[in-house]
Enzyme design. Structure first.
Site, PDB file in Angstrom:
ATOM      1  N   ARG A 191     103.828  57.445 -47.654  1.00  3.10           N
ATOM      2  CA  ARG A 191     104.792  58.550 -47.749  1.00  3.10           C
ATOM      3  C   ARG A 191     106.039  58.060 -48.479  1.00  3.10           C
ATOM      4  NH1 ARG A 191     106.359  60.831 -42.043  1.00  3.10           N
ATOM      5  NH2 ARG A 191     104.263  61.709 -42.080  1.00  3.10           N
TER       6      ARG A 191
ATOM      7  N   ARG B 296     114.701  59.174 -41.164  1.00  2.00           N
ATOM      8  CA  ARG B 296     113.666  59.584 -42.112  1.00  2.00           C
ATOM      9  C   ARG B 296     114.301  60.198 -43.369  1.00  2.00           C
ATOM     10  NH1 ARG B 296     108.691  60.149 -39.662  1.00  2.00           N
ATOM     11  NH2 ARG B 296     108.476  58.622 -37.997  1.00  2.00           N
TER      12      ARG B 296
ATOM     13  N   LYS C  99     111.922  58.290 -34.082  1.00  2.00           N
ATOM     14  CA  LYS C  99     112.311  58.817 -35.397  1.00  2.00           C
ATOM     15  C   LYS C  99     113.623  59.588 -35.301  1.00  2.00           C
ATOM     16  CE  LYS C  99     108.332  61.036 -35.710  1.00  2.00           C
ATOM     17  NZ  LYS C  99     107.243  61.989 -35.958  1.00  2.00           N
TER      18      LYS C  99
ATOM     19  N   LYS D 264     116.117  62.378 -37.710  1.00  6.62           N
ATOM     20  CA  LYS D 264     116.004  63.220 -38.909  1.00  6.62           C
ATOM     21  C   LYS D 264     117.320  63.948 -39.212  1.00  6.62           C
ATOM     22  CE  LYS D 264     111.049  63.775 -38.422  1.00  6.62           C
ATOM     23  NZ  LYS D 264     109.903  64.678 -38.285  1.00  6.62           N
TER      24      LYS D 264
ATOM     25  N   CYS E  64     100.150  71.936 -41.683  1.00  6.90           N
ATOM     26  CA  CYS E  64     100.198  70.466 -41.731  1.00  6.90           C
ATOM     27  C   CYS E  64      98.823  69.960 -42.196  1.00  6.90           C
ATOM     28  CB  CYS E  64     100.517  69.928 -40.346  1.00  6.90           C
ATOM     29  SG  CYS E  64      99.144  70.105 -39.209  1.00  6.90           S
TER      30      CYS E  64
ATOM     31  N   CYS F 251      94.675  63.221 -40.272  1.00  4.73           N
ATOM     32  CA  CYS F 251      95.622  62.971 -39.185  1.00  4.73           C
ATOM     33  C   CYS F 251      94.908  62.568 -37.899  1.00  4.73           C
ATOM     34  CB  CYS F 251      96.475  64.212 -38.923  1.00  4.73           C
ATOM     35  SG  CYS F 251      97.622  63.916 -37.573  1.00  4.73           S
TER      36      CYS F 251
ATOM     37  N   CYS G 117      97.997  70.322 -33.995  1.00  8.96           N
ATOM     38  CA  CYS G 117      98.347  69.818 -32.657  1.00  8.96           C
ATOM     39  C   CYS G 117      99.785  70.229 -32.372  1.00  8.96           C
ATOM     40  CB  CYS G 117      98.152  68.293 -32.597  1.00  8.96           C
ATOM     41  SG  CYS G 117      99.587  67.341 -33.135  1.00  8.96           S
TER      42      CYS G 117
ATOM     43  N   CYS H 187     104.540  69.418 -37.081  1.00  8.32           N
ATOM     44  CA  CYS H 187     104.879  68.916 -38.419  1.00  8.32           C
ATOM     45  C   CYS H 187     105.156  70.010 -39.448  1.00  8.32           C
ATOM     46  CB  CYS H 187     103.783  67.991 -38.923  1.00  8.32           C
ATOM     47  SG  CYS H 187     103.581  66.539 -37.879  1.00  8.32           S
TER      48      CYS H 187
END
Ligand code: SRM
Ligand code: SF4
Length: 631
Positions: free
Chosen positions: A74, A143, A227, A229, A449, A455, A494, A498
């Site tokens: 990424r 991120r 994470k 953001k 996503c 994934c 899920c 995302c």
């Protein structure tokens, strides 16, 4: 002076891995040299900080055989900026080492899927040599910093948003030398020096925000608990889903366009886990206003608060949204002020936010043009008559245009000489790329996503399922007489969120194979969260679930009211009641017979119908059919 709290006695395994990693070097550096198809579980955790996830092609899983290991990379590119040189390299790397596609992410990055371990170093090194980076695209740190992708030159607020997205990214970038040591054999990357204000901010502030004795002055040895953001936007522009971020800055200028400071929101985040009430999606709260000269110190103070007080024992509870939820905004603000060294000023009034996707041709404000290109679910590929990858390659080779990836998985090409407009348009036409006006708005405003097959956390399909589902929704809208209607649909495989489904007017969240939670009621400008309407809807029940909702919407909406706002206004009790007595047009007129049920059964049936949002007739028929089949 803030005293750093004594670390919690019990911390999660990942905390130990970070501590022992020697600044994100091990065990990645050692295992990279080994002739294996994959890394150990410990190395996988550290590898994330370098921008890569170990995955396997889940379509190729065979019981008893080794998984088909591959890696996802990424990019980290603040504000979605990708230079023409970098784009062409990513395109070529995805052809040579990846699965021949590039994928625009919901945070304005690119992902390449399908890289083998033996090629990982070559691919990362090539990206870095072309001024790209994957460092910090994943892992427990800041991120990719988002900003509106509109490349306006005559709107100072947009110019500041882009500039400060770069600077916040600079401030919070990891300083470890591990990345260059491992992927470039220590060759120093030719990266720009940080902005002088950012460089100064990395040294100053005695309130405990900076760890002077560490290779990582902002993060320290353990990086963030989870994470983190951020985004920077301008008043009215919610192209970045600002309420879903840990920290959002909104640029405030004076009447002449000079930067004054920023409104600050904090505490957004969407990840949750099914059946764990203690995990939830949350939208960010207004925290206050900060002058432009203090913005780095405030960012450091927020980061230090989460770094030092965030939960390092339970990773499901480690995002900053839980700290703010548990403490309340006032306590959070007080702690941030302790690091900041002064009070935070009150939040300033803002106009309403709008969802903007910047598709189509626009003036960029200096005589040049920009063009927003719609990419279904962000997948840049060649398939049949749809040749987007070829088109972009041809355009970049010929015109060398910078691009900005958007938070809605699209891209914007800019610095376009008006003389080149028709040639660029004809390349796109020849390659089968539809203009935004020809795309069904349900598709244009949707996102999914990646989910299966890459994934590892997906419980069901998303990117591969959404196109067919949107076709079914369109057919249903036509059937109920809402031919022209559209709204924002987002799907994930899920509950991690995302594609930000909890901010969609109609969200599908994977719950079990081929079954989804249905979320309704978010605002069309992504300022309000949706709620779960139905659990575990089998995908074949899509029409029976949605038809009553659409009919109810058609009958009872106010003039111009959007689907999300309608669902929020009337409430789920009304929707469920309507659905429980709704008879689809196709059922009306069919021969039907009267059969009595006892009071008690009727009460239970009505409750089940309300809870599931399905007509009683449908439940009774399903139950009787099952009974007869088994008897
Ligand atoms: Fe995400 C994990 C893909 C944006 C919340 N996300 C993952 C992983 C890496 C799966 C994994 O951990 O093994 C997915 C890789 C799939 C694949 O095959 O490529 C993945 N996330 C994505 C992307 C590519 C989705 C997309 O359609 O574009 C987005 C990459 C953005 C980027 O460039 O950095 C992506 N992920 C998001 C967002 C949206 C956002 O950031 O605006 C969220 C919700 C916002 C938030 O963070 O709260 C999000 N991803 C998660 C979570 C849940 C985090 C949590 O707080 O609980 C996970 C799982 C985890 O971290 O444990 C996750
Ligand atoms: Fe994977 Fe879930 Fe994120 Fe989709 S939402 S990419 S299934 S982690």
């Amino acid at each position: 002076m803030v005293t750093t709290p004594i670390s919690a006695p019990k911390v999660s395994k990942v905390e130990g891995l970070k501590e022992r990693s020697n600044g994100l070097r091990e065990p990645v550096a050692t295992e990279l040299l080994q002739d294996t198809t994959h890394f150990s579980e410990d190395a996988v955790q550290i590898l994330k900080f370098h921008g890569s996830y170990q995955q396997d092609n889940r379509d190729n899983r065979i019981k008893g055989q080794e998984k088909d290991y591959q890696f996802m990379l990424r990019t980290r590119n603040p504000g979605g900026f990708i230079s023409p040189e970098l784009y062409l390299v990513l395109d070529q790397l995805s052809e040579t080492y990846g699965n021949h596609t590039l994928r625009v992410t919901t945070r304005q990055g690119f992902q390449i899927h399908g890289i083998l371990k033996k090629n990982l170093k070559t691919v990362i090194a090539e990206i870095v040599r072309h001024m790209g980076s994957t460092l910090g695209a994943c892992g427990d740190l800041n991120r990719n910093v988002m900003a509106p992708p509109a490349p306006y030159k005559d709107r100072p607020d947009y110019v500041y948003a882009r500039e400060y997205a770069d600077r916040i990214a600079d401030l919070l970038t990891p300083r470890t030398g591990a990345y260059y040591e491992i992927w470039l054999d220590g060759e120093k990357a030719i990266t720009a020096e940080p902005n002088p204000d950012v460089a100064a901010a990395l040294q100053t502030n005695g309130n405990g925000t900076i760890k002077h004795d560490s290779e990582e002055p902002i993060y320290g040895t353990h990086y963030m608990p989870r994470k983190f953001k951020c985004c920077v936007t301008v008043p009215g522009d919610n192209s970045v889903d600002l309420f879903s971020q840990d920290v959002s800055l909104v640029v405030l200028t004076d009447g002449s366009g000079n930067l004054q400071g920023f409104n600050v929101y904090a505490g957004g985040g969407l990840g949750r886990t099914h059946n764990k009430e203690e995990t939830f999606a949350r939208i960010a709260d207004p925290i206050g206003y900060v002058d432009k000269d203090d913005v780095y110190d405030l960012m450091k103070a927020i980061v230090a608060t989460q770094r030092d007080y965030g939960d390092r024992a339970n990773r499901r509870h480690a995002r900053m949204k839980y700290l703010i939820h548990d403490w309340g905004v006032d306590k959070f603000r007080t702690q941030v002020e302790a690091y900041f060294g002064k009070p935070i000023e009150p939040f300033r009034p803002l106009p309403e936010f709008n969802y903007l996707d910047y598709l189509g041709w626009h003036e960029q404000g200096d005589g040049k043009l920009f063009l927003g290109i719609s990419i279904e679910n962000g997948r840049v590929k060649d398939e049949g008559s749809f040749q987007l990858k070829t088109a972009l390659r041809e355009i970049e080779q010929k015109f060398s245009l910078p691009m900005r990836l958007t938070a809605s998985q699209n891209l914007v090409l800019y610095e376009i000489d008006p003389d080149h407009q028709s040639e660029i348009q004809s390349i796109l036409d020849r390659c089968g790329i539809q203009p935004e006006t020809a795309i069904d708005p349900l598709v244009r405003y949707s996102m999914a996503c990646p989910a299966l097959p890459t994934c590892g956390l997906a419980v069901t399909e998303s990117e591969r399922a959404l196109p067919g589902i949107l076709e079914r929704i369109r057919a249903l809208l036509v059937k109920v007489g809402l031919k022209e209607e559209h709204f924002i649909v987002r799907m994930t495989g899920c509950p991690n969120g995302c594609a930000r489904p909890y901010l969609a007017e109609l969200g599908f969240v994977g719950q079990s194979p081929n079954a989804y939670q249905v979320w309704l009621g978010a605002a069309p400008n992504q300022t309000r969260l949706s709620q779960t309407y139905v659990d575990n809807m089998a995908i074949e029940d899509l029409e029976t679930t949605l038809e009553p909702l659409f009919v109810c919407f058609k009958k009872n909406r106010k003039r111009g009211e959007s689907f999300g706002n309608f669902c929020d206004r009337v409430g789920f009790d009304t929707l469920r009641l309507f659905a429980s007595t709704y008879e689809p047009a196709s059922a009306r007129g069919k021969a039907r017979y009267r059969v009595g049920v006892y009071d008690e059964i009727y009460t239970q049936l009505k409750a089940a119908s309300l809870e599931q949002g399905k007509p009683m007739t449908e439940l009774v028929n399903a139950a009787i059919a099952a009974y007869l089949q088994n008897s």
